[in-house]
Design a protein around this motif. Structure first.
Motif, PDB file in Angstrom:
ATOM      1  N   PHE A  71       0.837  -1.190   0.000  1.00 55.32           N
ATOM      2  CA  PHE A  71       0.000   0.000   0.000  1.00 55.32           C
ATOM      3  C   PHE A  71       0.866   1.231   0.000  1.00 55.32           C
ATOM      4  O   PHE A  71       1.885   1.250   0.659  1.00 55.32           O
ATOM      5  CB  PHE A  71      -0.895   0.027   1.229  1.00 55.32           C
ATOM      6  CG  PHE A  71      -1.635  -1.241   1.452  1.00 55.32           C
ATOM      7  CD1 PHE A  71      -2.549  -1.678   0.528  1.00 55.32           C
ATOM      8  CD2 PHE A  71      -1.393  -2.003   2.581  1.00 55.32           C
ATOM      9  CE1 PHE A  71      -3.243  -2.843   0.734  1.00 55.32           C
ATOM     10  CE2 PHE A  71      -2.084  -3.164   2.798  1.00 55.32           C
ATOM     11  CZ  PHE A  71      -3.013  -3.595   1.875  1.00 55.32           C
ATOM     12  N   LEU A  73      -1.275   1.750  -3.659  1.00 59.62           N
ATOM     13  CA  LEU A  73      -1.019   1.067  -4.909  1.00 59.62           C
ATOM     14  C   LEU A  73      -0.318   1.940  -5.919  1.00 59.62           C
ATOM     15  O   LEU A  73       0.477   1.486  -6.689  1.00 59.62           O
ATOM     16  CB  LEU A  73      -2.340   0.572  -5.486  1.00 59.62           C
ATOM     17  CG  LEU A  73      -3.082  -0.325  -4.524  1.00 59.62           C
ATOM     18  CD1 LEU A  73      -4.408  -0.715  -5.084  1.00 59.62           C
ATOM     19  CD2 LEU A  73      -2.255  -1.544  -4.218  1.00 59.62           C
ATOM     20  N   VAL A  74      -0.665   3.179  -5.905  1.00 59.53           N
ATOM     21  CA  VAL A  74      -0.132   4.039  -6.945  1.00 59.53           C
ATOM     22  C   VAL A  74       0.942   4.962  -6.409  1.00 59.53           C
ATOM     23  O   VAL A  74       1.971   5.160  -7.007  1.00 59.53           O
ATOM     24  CB  VAL A  74      -1.271   4.870  -7.571  1.00 59.53           C
ATOM     25  CG1 VAL A  74      -0.719   5.855  -8.574  1.00 59.53           C
ATOM     26  CG2 VAL A  74      -2.280   3.957  -8.215  1.00 59.53           C
ATOM     27  N   TRP A 448      -9.932  -2.388   4.947  1.00 57.78           N
ATOM     28  CA  TRP A 448      -9.764  -3.828   4.781  1.00 57.78           C
ATOM     29  C   TRP A 448      -8.338  -4.194   4.424  1.00 57.78           C
ATOM     30  O   TRP A 448      -7.843  -5.268   4.762  1.00 57.78           O
ATOM     31  CB  TRP A 448     -10.722  -4.358   3.714  1.00 57.78           C
ATOM     32  CG  TRP A 448     -10.548  -3.733   2.366  1.00 57.78           C
ATOM     33  CD1 TRP A 448     -11.208  -2.655   1.884  1.00 57.78           C
ATOM     34  CD2 TRP A 448      -9.614  -4.116   1.346  1.00 57.78           C
ATOM     35  NE1 TRP A 448     -10.764  -2.346   0.625  1.00 57.78           N
ATOM     36  CE2 TRP A 448      -9.782  -3.235   0.274  1.00 57.78           C
ATOM     37  CE3 TRP A 448      -8.668  -5.120   1.246  1.00 57.78           C
ATOM     38  CZ2 TRP A 448      -9.036  -3.312  -0.890  1.00 57.78           C
ATOM     39  CZ3 TRP A 448      -7.912  -5.199   0.078  1.00 57.78           C
ATOM     40  CH2 TRP A 448      -8.103  -4.307  -0.971  1.00 57.78           C
ATOM     41  N   GLN A 449      -7.639  -3.261   3.744  1.00 60.40           N
ATOM     42  CA  GLN A 449      -6.270  -3.580   3.337  1.00 60.40           C
ATOM     43  C   GLN A 449      -5.377  -3.857   4.533  1.00 60.40           C
ATOM     44  O   GLN A 449      -4.489  -4.698   4.486  1.00 60.40           O
ATOM     45  CB  GLN A 449      -5.650  -2.416   2.542  1.00 60.40           C
ATOM     46  CG  GLN A 449      -6.369  -2.082   1.281  1.00 60.40           C
ATOM     47  CD  GLN A 449      -7.269  -0.885   1.458  1.00 60.40           C
ATOM     48  OE1 GLN A 449      -7.875  -0.722   2.513  1.00 60.40           O
ATOM     49  NE2 GLN A 449      -7.390  -0.067   0.453  1.00 60.40           N
ATOM     50  N   GLU A 494     -13.986  -6.487   0.909  1.00 57.89           N
ATOM     51  CA  GLU A 494     -14.139  -5.625  -0.249  1.00 57.89           C
ATOM     52  C   GLU A 494     -14.953  -6.307  -1.347  1.00 57.89           C
ATOM     53  O   GLU A 494     -15.006  -7.534  -1.418  1.00 57.89           O
ATOM     54  CB  GLU A 494     -12.769  -5.272  -0.805  1.00 57.89           C
ATOM     55  CG  GLU A 494     -11.996  -6.511  -1.182  1.00 57.89           C
ATOM     56  CD  GLU A 494     -10.937  -6.235  -2.217  1.00 57.89           C
ATOM     57  OE1 GLU A 494     -10.044  -7.049  -2.382  1.00 57.89           O
ATOM     58  OE2 GLU A 494     -11.045  -5.189  -2.869  1.00 57.89           O
ATOM     59  N   PHE A 496     -15.609  -6.915  -5.447  1.00 56.80           N
ATOM     60  CA  PHE A 496     -14.815  -6.961  -6.678  1.00 56.80           C
ATOM     61  C   PHE A 496     -15.607  -6.352  -7.823  1.00 56.80           C
ATOM     62  O   PHE A 496     -16.822  -6.522  -7.901  1.00 56.80           O
ATOM     63  CB  PHE A 496     -14.467  -8.401  -7.048  1.00 56.80           C
ATOM     64  CG  PHE A 496     -13.569  -9.092  -6.048  1.00 56.80           C
ATOM     65  CD1 PHE A 496     -12.689  -8.369  -5.261  1.00 56.80           C
ATOM     66  CD2 PHE A 496     -13.606 -10.464  -5.902  1.00 56.80           C
ATOM     67  CE1 PHE A 496     -11.864  -8.995  -4.341  1.00 56.80           C
ATOM     68  CE2 PHE A 496     -12.781 -11.106  -4.990  1.00 56.80           C
ATOM     69  CZ  PHE A 496     -11.911 -10.374  -4.208  1.00 56.80           C
ATOM     70  N   ALA A 503      -9.176  -6.192 -13.022  1.00 59.82           N
ATOM     71  CA  ALA A 503      -9.410  -6.205 -11.570  1.00 59.82           C
ATOM     72  C   ALA A 503      -9.730  -7.612 -11.095  1.00 59.82           C
ATOM     73  O   ALA A 503      -9.307  -8.022 -10.018  1.00 59.82           O
ATOM     74  CB  ALA A 503     -10.554  -5.259 -11.220  1.00 59.82           C
ATOM     75  N   THR A 506      -6.737  -9.733 -10.695  1.00 59.46           N
ATOM     76  CA  THR A 506      -6.090  -9.406  -9.434  1.00 59.46           C
ATOM     77  C   THR A 506      -6.873 -10.013  -8.276  1.00 59.46           C
ATOM     78  O   THR A 506      -6.294 -10.540  -7.327  1.00 59.46           O
ATOM     79  CB  THR A 506      -6.010  -7.877  -9.274  1.00 59.46           C
ATOM     80  OG1 THR A 506      -5.536  -7.316 -10.486  1.00 59.46           O
ATOM     81  CG2 THR A 506      -5.088  -7.494  -8.144  1.00 59.46           C
ATOM     82  N   ALA A 507      -8.189  -9.928  -8.398  1.00 56.21           N
ATOM     83  CA  ALA A 507      -9.044 -10.482  -7.344  1.00 56.21           C
ATOM     84  C   ALA A 507      -8.798 -11.974  -7.164  1.00 56.21           C
ATOM     85  O   ALA A 507      -8.894 -12.500  -6.054  1.00 56.21           O
ATOM     86  CB  ALA A 507     -10.503 -10.227  -7.684  1.00 56.21           C
ATOM     87  N   VAL A 510      -6.331 -12.550  -4.558  1.00 59.44           N
ATOM     88  CA  VAL A 510      -6.836 -12.379  -3.186  1.00 59.44           C
ATOM     89  C   VAL A 510      -7.509 -13.668  -2.739  1.00 59.44           C
ATOM     90  O   VAL A 510      -7.248 -14.185  -1.649  1.00 59.44           O
ATOM     91  CB  VAL A 510      -7.831 -11.207  -3.118  1.00 59.44           C
ATOM     92  CG1 VAL A 510      -8.441 -11.108  -1.728  1.00 59.44           C
ATOM     93  CG2 VAL A 510      -7.153  -9.906  -3.472  1.00 59.44           C
ATOM     94  N   LYS A 622       1.050   3.676   3.671  1.00 60.99           N
ATOM     95  CA  LYS A 622       1.992   3.511   2.566  1.00 60.99           C
ATOM     96  C   LYS A 622       3.269   2.925   3.135  1.00 60.99           C
ATOM     97  O   LYS A 622       4.258   3.594   3.320  1.00 60.99           O
ATOM     98  CB  LYS A 622       2.325   4.823   1.892  1.00 60.99           C
ATOM     99  CG  LYS A 622       1.342   5.900   2.120  1.00 60.99           C
ATOM    100  CD  LYS A 622       1.880   7.197   1.627  1.00 60.99           C
ATOM    101  CE  LYS A 622       2.132   8.180   2.742  1.00 60.99           C
ATOM    102  NZ  LYS A 622       2.280   9.517   2.363  1.00 60.99           N
ATOM    103  N   PHE A 634       1.368  -5.546  -5.114  1.00 61.43           N
ATOM    104  CA  PHE A 634       0.283  -5.917  -4.210  1.00 61.43           C
ATOM    105  C   PHE A 634      -0.074  -7.382  -4.374  1.00 61.43           C
ATOM    106  O   PHE A 634      -0.205  -8.122  -3.421  1.00 61.43           O
ATOM    107  CB  PHE A 634      -0.925  -5.040  -4.488  1.00 61.43           C
ATOM    108  CG  PHE A 634      -2.078  -5.368  -3.603  1.00 61.43           C
ATOM    109  CD1 PHE A 634      -1.988  -5.139  -2.245  1.00 61.43           C
ATOM    110  CD2 PHE A 634      -3.224  -5.927  -4.109  1.00 61.43           C
ATOM    111  CE1 PHE A 634      -3.039  -5.445  -1.416  1.00 61.43           C
ATOM    112  CE2 PHE A 634      -4.278  -6.240  -3.291  1.00 61.43           C
ATOM    113  CZ  PHE A 634      -4.186  -5.985  -1.941  1.00 61.43           C
ATOM    114  N   LEU A 638       0.249 -10.297  -1.636  1.00 64.65           N
ATOM    115  CA  LEU A 638      -0.818 -11.116  -1.088  1.00 64.65           C
ATOM    116  C   LEU A 638      -0.352 -12.545  -0.897  1.00 64.65           C
ATOM    117  O   LEU A 638      -0.766 -13.234   0.020  1.00 64.65           O
ATOM    118  CB  LEU A 638      -2.024 -11.076  -2.020  1.00 64.65           C
ATOM    119  CG  LEU A 638      -2.726  -9.731  -2.038  1.00 64.65           C
ATOM    120  CD1 LEU A 638      -3.742  -9.715  -3.157  1.00 64.65           C
ATOM    121  CD2 LEU A 638      -3.381  -9.450  -0.719  1.00 64.65           C
TER     122      LEU A 638
END
Lengths: 1267, 256
Positions: A71, A73-74, A448-449, A494, A496, A503, A506-507, A510, A622, A634, A638
């Protein structure tokens, strides 16, 4: 001369019986040491029960290798600043790869905060007296003429112009800056009444409740109720203090009347005089009371002043109070009975029977009365974790809402979709010992992160201790003694974005965190058959599938679960060797689709203020160590979750009975010892040979072997063996065979696997329209909600007032499958391509060689979900696996494929009946049967065949190292002398290392390699501790040899070893990393709180002269400092975090923990500092006349100004006459005996007194008088 | 029978009276409306005042739902309106960057830029109308400025306008138009909302409405991912005029 002693060596002594015994003893001693080592090794080797996270364990290793943040992400990626975007935005940061595409001007190679023109600061609009935070310099200083200050928060300690006070504008008040007060007063033609001493908005607003209107009498005896300021502005005269226009004493033309009125900006109902003025608050009992029409009566002394509901609907009293829920309105408009006098009444602003429990489609389930200003949470479904902490219950598509009651109207605020915000509510507070029931809710960010991040902190993290975030809970998996672990999961997981392929891919990662394999161990039953020895609960769907699905569901929209309509789908998980979820659990899930009465995310009222969002630039953690930068980082991060899961070894010791040999003495002892050793080895080997997995039986067989060996050894050594030994050996073997037959034998373990994948909506779109039903706007349809209702649901017209969830058109045909050429690995080709399938071969047309990394795929002409099986099946549901392990509806489907060698397959195969020929035959005819279904469930009934044949044959290539952890040329911390290093090979191998490059067999040190039978897509791992390192560069050489299963066999020569070493370097830092300085340090003084400060950390030493990443500790998290989040590299030895808000610290002593890391070293230091508030205006300590000048001294540095006319010093400081002296403690002005000096002084924080600092009247005969 | 006839007569008379009343009402109403809508060109100040007022009102009506812009460039579509971002960041987890810190000055410029041409056309129409009536007209360059204040909009037009007829000359140098509008009040609230979003990622609009009950504020979280935005609709309770503002601040990506 000494006589030489001659030792005669006789032949019979060397070859005699006694000599033989001696040799035997020596031999026994030597051999027994090996036997002992073997026994210890066998005894300490765990059995093969373990928690395996097959995919993520690989990812976790890669995560460790690259060690990049999760974290944010960007923000942690390298950012470039665009001064002017194509859409005319100013100063936006973009990822460097994106910037040029978005930017119409220059893309600076740095973030905007580090750019001179784009740095964010405070823009002061001097003409409006407004302060605007986060303003780019270039925009503020444009031709519109703002003044830019280098403080993005507009903190008054840095930008004193932004200090607010109470501006009285007639009967209105506003909490604004002094410049703004001047502007607003000018608009109304009022003299400025700015009360700098009022520094709190609530205190200022309270002035509004005071009725400051008084009788302002005109020359023609007419009268208006005005404030003094208004009256002076209008006619240049003061109002008559405390009197009403209707006062007989004033003799105006205004008289009492029987009418009432509302007054703009006021809550109350007023009597109205004949001139139209609002007189005192309406009180029907006082209509004829002459005194009530004489003087102004304060609201607090009016009728019903203590009414809890603000006299709602009272026919007799008009003392309405907005904050208590009433306001003056026409009784008809308020739908109330006519009051006794006039037509105005205290209207009820509360919300009667407001929706309290509402389902996802807007159907009201229960109602409740709400007060004006109350806000409360409304949910679509059950939320959070159940009482037993088993799972996160928010269903797919659900959202949190904040409802509020404003002036009788219920307002609906959907919290951020995808449950990125959760609604949290406080139901009341205790005020002065009395409980006040008043709900107050906010939509706050769902962190949640942070829950997921806890699992990345390493294997030794205590989840109970670390997983304490308010949005997290500890999900306990307690399936069996050998399969239990904890994971930190979000309470409201979260959602999706099911429509975004990227996305969802990526999910998938998770969800994969919950993909686990449980190995069930068996032992042989007496008289045949096997019985479960360990982890038997993994075979029970009610335990294993249930708990694993609960874990899967708790991580995100994963697994078998329900949507907001209560539709259950199970394509989000697969299980092998165990049953699927039982109907009773599915029914329980379905019940979660409705909101639960009384179930809220509750918070304390006191905490609400801090829950609006995360601190600016805190960036939700971050943390480069624990948090990520890019999506890739990320994703990989995970995977590291797997590390944190407690693995419970089920090892049971086998044997370890070293004392068995301690029998007898001399040759007998030696014989017994060697006999025991040999016997135990034989016993141990037999356990393997016979496939005995039960520890007890294995131990018994080893013991029997040991005993028999000891007896035989003793007899042999003492020469008493004769014909006795052979029967003993035979008896022992028979006993072992009997044990094997009845209690031991081949009971292979069973691997039970739960695969967690993203939840998939039901096929088709029959329920899409339900999303549009949000009755009276109580619930809103959204993209997330819409797509949860069906694969074919589409959310259209997003952003318009005609947003709709519709069903896509069904073309009724199956997806057309073709080879995916884009993903095929080089050196491979698709051949024999037909509409029914294709073959995959090496480019030369041959079958595929073992361990060749192959990726192939298929395309579908529309989004489709594909399944595969290695055998033909009748239906889609029967098929074993998803293509490429993905259950997503995709156009392009990819499958990584690694074919083990025939030798490996045979070496690892459990079935002894399978011959090499069988395996080779399977390899030659390897076919993948494929079916794909579209979103409506249209599928190809005839399977699509992919023919992937493997080429058996001798392995003639040496293995190679595909990766290392730490990376080659990594830096290590100061004083490091050894390091655990992992290497990955392309095929199973055994590996060695040395500080010199030499032959494999000559290398001194070995790596310990993982079980080569475990599947490994990304490489087989070996690990070793590299030691004897010194400061500076340390060089090592690694070499590996393949086919480890041939080790020590007659085929050892068939193994292939590296002919050249892998050159691996580690650099040990020569000086430690040191935190030299932290700011703040000592005392930081503010004129008002909250304020901000910049955190600065300077570092030196370490890997590269202090270049490092620094973090501050916030709660349980390490937050990466702002300056370090702009690059992947360690760029600076000076680190900063701007805009730290003092609201998050104590007034008084504080401590902030700092950590810096440079890739090899870590340094820690605490910053201790005091926050001090100075909100007291400077005091005048002395006043005197000297040399024709008035002198005043103040107790602190300040500046002073005076007026000769404003007796209460209500003049704006800037408009006063400035005293000489500047910003000091001594201030002077010319001495004028004709004047009175109304002086006020203010300090560096613009603290001014609410009236004068001092009033000075000069006299000739006396120095001065002051008061 | 007689009674019946009498009744009919009375009904006819009542009907005629009602009809006449309706006709008279519309005549008067029309006349009044015409009188308000079209000031005579013989009163150039009123003519230009109305022209500027209409133009500025039209501009404001366009700007209010679009966040204060006539032609939004970077906007979020909301209820068919293109709402320009007042505060924006394209990043996730970051607070927004103010795109128009001097918002009031921007609104003034936006109005001025939009009405400039229209007012100039009004002058041209005025000129030609007056020429038709026998005037000689001399017009200088026009300088137009808009000023916003609490509850009002003022348009100041500096232009030398000389009209001559029968040797009689009248010179006008300044024209102005002031009319009521809640734009300024709404914009100040909008700016405060964006300010708090930039600072705290949040604006507590329910609490704000309790303290400042003149305003009705509705917040909507719209879109997701890169499109995740917040739209605040600020309504002036007295005039029911609404200003939309769009903010993208501290956005969180779906699924990451």
């Amino acid at each position: 001369m000494k006589e030489k002693r001659v030792v005669e060596i006789r032949r019979e002594k060397i070859l005699g019986k006694r000599a033989g015994i001696t040799y035997l003893q020596i031999f026994i001693l030597i051999l027994s040491s090996f036997a002992f080592c073997y026994l210890v090794n066998e005894a300490t080797k765990p059995l093969s029960i373990e928690v395996k996270n097959e995919e993520t364990s690989i990812l976790s290793k890669i995560w460790e290798i690259i060690s990049k943040p999760i974290f944010p992400l960007v923000s942690a990626t390298a950012l470039n600043c665009c001064q002017k975007t194509k859409s005319d935005d100013t100063c936006l940061d973009y990822e460097s790869s994106q910037c040029q595409n978005e930017c119409s001007g220059t893309c600076l190679p740095t973030s905007c905060d580090l750019s001179a023109d784009c740095k964010k600061g405070c823009c002061y609009d001097s003409s409006e007296g407004l302060c605007i935070v986060n303003s780019p310099k270039v925009k503020c200083e444009s031709d519109l003429g703002g003044i830019w200050k280098n403080n993005a928060e507009c903190n008054v300690n840095v930008v004193p112009e932004c200090r607010s006070g109470c501006c009285v504008l007639g009967s209105d008040v506003q909490f604004v800056t002094s410049a703004r007060c001047q502007k607003l007063s000018g608009e109304k033609n009022l003299a400025v009444d700015f009360r700098a001493g009022i520094t709190n908005e609530g205190e200022c607003i309270a002035l509004r409740f005071q009725d400051m209107r008084r009788a302002c009498i005109f020359s023609d005896s007419s009268c208006k109720m005005l404030t003094n300021n208004e009256c002076r502005s209008l006619i240049g005269r003061n109002v008559v203090p405390n009197y009403l226009c209707s006062s007989l004493a004033l003799n105006t033309t205004c008289r009492p009347s029987n009418e009432t009125t509302c007054l703009e900006g006021k809550d109350e109902v007023y009597f109205k005089d004949t001139c139209g003025n609002a007189a005192n608050i309406y009180d029907s009992s006082k209509i004829n009371n002459k005194d009530y029409w004489e003087k102004v009566i304060d609201k607090s002394e009016g009728c019903g002043a203590s009414s809890a509901n603000g006299n709602v609907g009272s026919k007799t009293c008009g003392n309405c109070f907005y904050l208590s829920g009433s306001k003056c309105k026409d009784y008809k408009e308020a739908n109330m009975e006519k009051p006794d006098i006039g037509e105005k009444i205290c209207a009820d602003l509360s919300c009667k029977q407001a929706p309290d429990l509402v389902d996802a489609f807007g159907k009201v389930i229960s109602k409740k009365d709400r007060k004006n200003g109350e806000s409360w949470c409304v949910y679509d479904s059950a939320i959070g974790v159940d009482d037993k902490n088993t799972m996160s219950r928010d269903v797919v598509g659900s959202r949190h809402y904040r409802y509020s009651c404003i002036e009788g109207e219920v307002k609906v605020e959907p919290c951020a979709d995808f449950r990125n915000e959760v609604c949290t509510e406080s139901t009341g507070a205790t005020v002065n010992g009395t409980r006040v029931e008043f709900s107050s809710a906010v939509c706050r960010i769902n962190t949640w992160q942070s829950c997921i991040e806890v699992n990345t902190r390493g294997a030794n993290v205590d989840k109970e201790e670390e997983c304490k975030g308010e949005d997290c809970f500890v999900k306990k998996i307690t399936i069996d003694s050998g399969f239990k672990f904890d994971i930190c999961a979000p309470k409201s997981k979260e959602g999706f974005d099911l429509s975004s392929e990227g996305a969802m891919q990526t999910a998938e990662q998770v969800c994969k965190m919950a993909t686990q394999t449980c190995t069930v161990l068996y032992k042989k039953k007496p008289f045949g058959g096997c019985v479960v020895a360990k982890n038997g609960n993994c075979l029970k769907a009610g335990i294993f599938t249930k708990q694993m699905n609960e874990l899967c569901v708790s991580l995100g929209d994963c697994g078998g679960y329900v949507n907001i309509d209560g539709d259950y789908t199970d394509s989000g998980y697969t299980v092998k060797k165990v049953g699927k979820l039982a109907q009773k659990f599915i029914d329980e899930y379905k019940s979660y689709a409705k909101p639960v009465p009384g179930l809220k995310v509750v918070t304390d009222m006191a905490n609400l203020a801090g829950q609006f969002g995360f601190p600016v630039d805190a960036g939700a953690g971050k943390d480069k160590e624990s948090g990520g930068g890019s999506n890739t980082g990320f994703l990989l991060g995970l995977g590291a979750v797997g590390i944190g899961w407690a693995m419970v070894p089920a090892s049971e010791s086998v044997a370890g009975i070293s004392g068995l040999g301690v029998l007898g003495g001399g040759a007998g002892f030696g014989g017994a010892l060697i006999g025991a050793g040999i016997g135990m080895i034989v016993g141990g080997l037999m356990t393997k040979l016979l496939g005995v997995t039960d520890p007890g039986i294995a131990m018994a067989m080893t013991v029997i072997g040991g005993i028999a060996g000891a007896v035989v050894g003793y007899l042999a050594a003492t020469g008493a063996c004769g014909g006795t030994c052979l029967p003993i050996i035979i008896i022992a073997i028979i006993i072992m065979l009997i044990l094997s037959l009845f209690g031991a034998g081949k009971c292979p373990p069973k691997k039970v696997t739960y695969t967690c994948m993203p939840w998939q909506p039901p096929a088709g779109g029959a329920d899409c329209e339900k999303c549009n039903s949000g009755i009276d706007g109580l619930k809103t349809c959204s993209k997330y909600k819409c797509q949860s209702l069906g694969q074919a649901c589409e959310f259209i017209n997003e952003g318009s007032d005609n947003e709709l969830c519709i069903t896509k058109k069904n073309d009724g045909r199956a997806p057309v499958i073709t080879p995916n050429y884009g993903v095929l690995s080089s050196n491979f080709s698709y051949m024999n391509v037909t509409s029914a399938g294709f073959s995959v071969r090496e480019s030369n047309g041959k079958c595929i060689e073992a361990f060749s990394p192959l990726v192939f795929g298929i395309n579908t002409d529309k989004a489709a979900q594909c399944k595969i099986d290695l055998k033909p099946t009748a239906t889609f549901d029967e098929m074993e696996d998803y293509f490429g392990d993905s259950n997503l509806y995709l156009y392009n489907h990819t499958m990584p494929f690694a074919i083990p060698s025939v030798e490996l397959a045979l070496a690892c195969g459990n079935d002894t009946n399978v011959s090499e020929a069988d395996v080779m035959n399977q390899y030659k005819n390897l076919r993948i049967y494929t079916r794909c279904q579209d979103i409506f469930g249209n599928l190809n009934n005839n399977e699509y065949l992919v023919d992937v044949c493997a080429r058996p044959g001798p392995d003639r290539t040496a293995p190679y190292i595909t990766g290392t952890n730490p990376l080659n040329n990594a830096n290590l911390g100061f004083n490091t002398t050894s390091k655990e290093v992992e290497i990955y090979t392309n095929e199973p191998a055994s590996c060695k290392w040395s500080k010199q490059d030499k032959d494999y067999d000559l290398m001194e040190n070995s790596f310990v390699c993982e079980d080569f039978c475990e599947p490994a897509v990304f490489g087989w791992k070996c690990a070793s501790n590299l030691n004897n390192m010194t400061k500076g560069e340390n060089t090592f050489y690694f070499r590996c040899k393949d086919q480890p299963w041939l080790e020590g066999t007659a085929n050892e020569s068939k193994r292939n070893a590296n002919s050249q070493g892998y050159n691996y370097k580690l650099r040990v830092t020569e000086t430690p990393l040191v935190i030299d300085r932290i700011i703040p340090d000592g005392t930081v003084t503010y004129g008002s709180l909250p304020g901000t400060f910049d955190l600065v950390v300077d570092t030196s030493g370490g890997v590269e002269n202090g270049k490092a990443w620094c973090y501050y500790k916030w709660g349980a998290n390490w937050i990466l400092m702002q300056s370090d989040s702009v690059s992947w590299d360690f760029v600076s030895n000076s680190h900063f975090q701007t805009g730290m808000n003092t609201a998050n610290f104590n007034v008084g002593a504080n401590s902030l923990q700092i950590k810096c890391t440079d890739g090899g070293n870590e340094a820690y230091k605490n910053s201790t500092f005091n926050i001090q508030l100075d909100n007291i205006a400077p005091l005048v300590t002395r006043v005197y006349n000297s040399g024709g000048s008035l002198y005043i001294l103040t107790n602190e540095n300040s500046e002073c100004a005076y007026s000769n006319s404003y007796q209460t010093c209500s003049f704006l400081f800037e408009n006063g006459t400035q005293m000489n002296g500047g910003f000091t403690q001594e201030h002077t002005a010319s001495w004028d005996t004709q004047q009175t000096y109304y002086i006020k002084c203010r300090d560096a924080w613009n603290n001014e007194p609410s009236s004068c600092s001092i009033r000075v009247k000069a006299y000739n005969d006396v120095a001065a008088s002051f008061w | 029978m007689i009674k019946k006839r009498g009744q009919v007569t009375i009904f006819i008379i009542i009907g005629i009276i009602i009809l006449a009343g309706i006709v008279i009402y519309f005549l008067i109403a029309n006349r009044t409306s015409i009188g308000i809508e079209t000031p005579s060109i013989s009163d150039p100040e009123s003519y230009i005042e109305k022209c500027a007022r209409d133009a500025a009102s039209d501009a404001i009506d366009i700007m209010l739902p679009q966040g204060g812009w006539i032609d939004p460039l970077h906007y979020r579509l909301f209820e068919n309106n293109k709402v320009q971002y007042l505060c924006y960041t394209n990043l996730f987890y970051k607070s927004c960057v103010f795109q128009e810190p001097l918002y009031i000055a921007h609104l003034e410029n936006e109005i001025t830029g939009n009405i400039d041409g229209k007012v100039d056309r009004c002058f041209s129409e005025l000129k030609s109308g007056l020429i038709d009536e026998g005037y000689e007209i001399d017009m200088g360059n026009m300088d137009i400025k808009t000023e916003l204040g609490t509850g009002f909009v003022r348009v100041n037009i500096d232009r030398n306008f000389v009209m001559t007829k029968h040797g009689e000359t009248r010179k006008i140098e300044k024209f102005k138009s002031i009319f009521n509008s809640p734009l300024y009040k709404l914009a100040i609230v909008g700016q405060e909302i964006a300010n708090q979003e930039a600072k705290f990622c949040y604006f507590e609009y329910v609490g704000f409405m309790l303290l400042y009950s003149d305003f009705n504020i509705v917040k909507k979280n719209v879109g997701s991912g890169l499109n995740a935005s917040k739209i605040y609709t600020i309504e002036d309770r007295y005039t029911n005029k609404k200003l939309n503002i769009a903010v993208r601040s501290c956005a969180i990506p779906p699924a990451f």
